[in-house]
Design a protein around this motif. Sequence first.
Motif, PDB file in Angstrom:
ATOM      1  N   SER A   1      27.300  39.514  44.833  1.00 18.45           N
ATOM      2  CA  SER A   1      27.711  40.509  43.973  1.00 18.45           C
ATOM      3  C   SER A   1      28.497  41.565  44.237  1.00 18.45           C
ATOM      4  O   SER A   1      28.519  41.819  45.350  1.00 18.45           O
ATOM      5  CB  SER A   1      26.660  40.816  42.803  1.00 18.45           C
ATOM      6  N   ASN A   2      29.277  42.402  43.551  1.00 17.84           N
ATOM      7  CA  ASN A   2      30.001  43.548  43.985  1.00 17.84           C
ATOM      8  C   ASN A   2      29.169  44.799  43.815  1.00 17.84           C
ATOM      9  O   ASN A   2      29.767  45.721  44.122  1.00 17.84           O
ATOM     10  CB  ASN A   2      31.393  43.468  43.184  1.00 17.84           C
ATOM     11  N   THR A   3      28.018  44.534  43.239  1.00 17.49           N
ATOM     12  CA  THR A   3      27.063  45.763  43.260  1.00 17.49           C
ATOM     13  C   THR A   3      25.778  45.496  43.226  1.00 17.49           C
ATOM     14  O   THR A   3      25.136  44.652  43.052  1.00 17.49           O
ATOM     15  CB  THR A   3      27.634  46.306  41.659  1.00 17.49           C
ATOM     16  N   ALA A   4      24.888  46.674  43.438  1.00 12.92           N
ATOM     17  CA  ALA A   4      23.633  46.544  43.531  1.00 12.92           C
ATOM     18  C   ALA A   4      23.042  46.730  42.112  1.00 12.92           C
ATOM     19  O   ALA A   4      23.683  46.709  41.357  1.00 12.92           O
ATOM     20  CB  ALA A   4      23.037  47.593  44.528  1.00 12.92           C
TER      21      ALA A   4
ATOM     22  N   LYS B   1      13.804  46.711  43.910  1.00 18.93           N
ATOM     23  CA  LYS B   1      14.103  46.240  45.086  1.00 18.93           C
ATOM     24  C   LYS B   1      13.849  44.545  44.953  1.00 18.93           C
ATOM     25  O   LYS B   1      14.743  44.025  45.573  1.00 18.93           O
ATOM     26  CB  LYS B   1      12.872  46.859  46.204  1.00 18.93           C
ATOM     27  N   THR B   2      12.957  44.249  44.263  1.00 17.68           N
ATOM     28  CA  THR B   2      12.696  42.881  43.956  1.00 17.68           C
ATOM     29  C   THR B   2      14.058  42.159  43.327  1.00 17.68           C
ATOM     30  O   THR B   2      14.623  41.352  43.804  1.00 17.68           O
ATOM     31  CB  THR B   2      11.299  42.559  43.208  1.00 17.68           C
ATOM     32  N   ALA B   3      14.291  42.830  42.223  1.00 15.06           N
ATOM     33  CA  ALA B   3      15.639  42.406  41.702  1.00 15.06           C
ATOM     34  C   ALA B   3      16.845  42.190  42.463  1.00 15.06           C
ATOM     35  O   ALA B   3      17.437  41.194  42.616  1.00 15.06           O
ATOM     36  CB  ALA B   3      15.955  43.376  40.336  1.00 15.06           C
ATOM     37  N   ASP B   4      17.156  43.400  43.343  1.00 15.16           N
ATOM     38  CA  ASP B   4      18.153  43.345  44.197  1.00 15.16           C
ATOM     39  C   ASP B   4      18.073  41.971  45.272  1.00 15.16           C
ATOM     40  O   ASP B   4      19.104  41.463  45.252  1.00 15.16           O
ATOM     41  CB  ASP B   4      18.262  44.562  44.890  1.00 15.16           C
ATOM     42  N   ARG B   5      16.869  41.716  45.763  1.00 16.83           N
ATOM     43  CA  ARG B   5      16.884  40.880  46.621  1.00 16.83           C
ATOM     44  C   ARG B   5      17.003  39.239  46.020  1.00 16.83           C
ATOM     45  O   ARG B   5      17.797  38.503  46.461  1.00 16.83           O
ATOM     46  CB  ARG B   5      15.210  40.828  47.300  1.00 16.83           C
ATOM     47  N   ILE B   6      16.466  39.146  44.931  1.00 20.51           N
ATOM     48  CA  ILE B   6      16.375  37.982  44.009  1.00 20.51           C
ATOM     49  C   ILE B   6      17.948  37.734  43.635  1.00 20.51           C
ATOM     50  O   ILE B   6      18.471  36.596  43.397  1.00 20.51           O
ATOM     51  CB  ILE B   6      15.602  37.750  43.220  1.00 20.51           C
TER      52      ILE B   6
END
Length: 188
Positions: free
Chosen positions: A51-54, A66-71
């Motif tokens: 993606s282009n964004t966190a 944190k879990t969301a960003d990793r997945i």
Amino acid sequence: VIFNITILYTIAKTSEEIDVTASHFEKMPTFPSPAVMGDPSIMSQKSHGTSNTAVQKNLRWGCDSKTADRICNFNRHYAEHSGYFEKTNFVEEESGNESEIYFHDSNTGKLLFVAPKGRSFRDFLFESRNHGWPSFRDEEVVWENVRCLPDGETVSVDGTHLGHNLPDKKGSRYCINLVCVAGKPIEE
């Protein structure tokens, strides 16, 4: 039949004819309409994983950023733990809700799913609990913003990994990570 895209890419890259990739993708499986198929390039490397964004801060239902960003951004095959959605505030917050629930991309805030449609919230929960992840049907997908890749991976048009299409006897069933659809709507 599920094809390994990495193998196809490797074959194309080492072949004398670079068009091998395109011809192989044309022969890859598709899912029946209304599913909108996407090119695997949607998930190419971008400035933040795929993606282009966190992910947004303070996701809905108490989902872990944190879990969301990793997945969502650094993953193509794995998922939140089975039943994760029941460990969040989702069921408690939405149980008394008789109207449709809007699920937004945790990165961009774009609308991805609207559920339940054609069934009750109780039926939606029953199916989701049986599978372990929120499970959506074709009529609940916002196809303007969602694509299904040939291997069944379900993604946003912006490169957010969402989950997988695991069809059953009723048709396509999109088993989606709650952390990937817990975003807040974008300002329009």
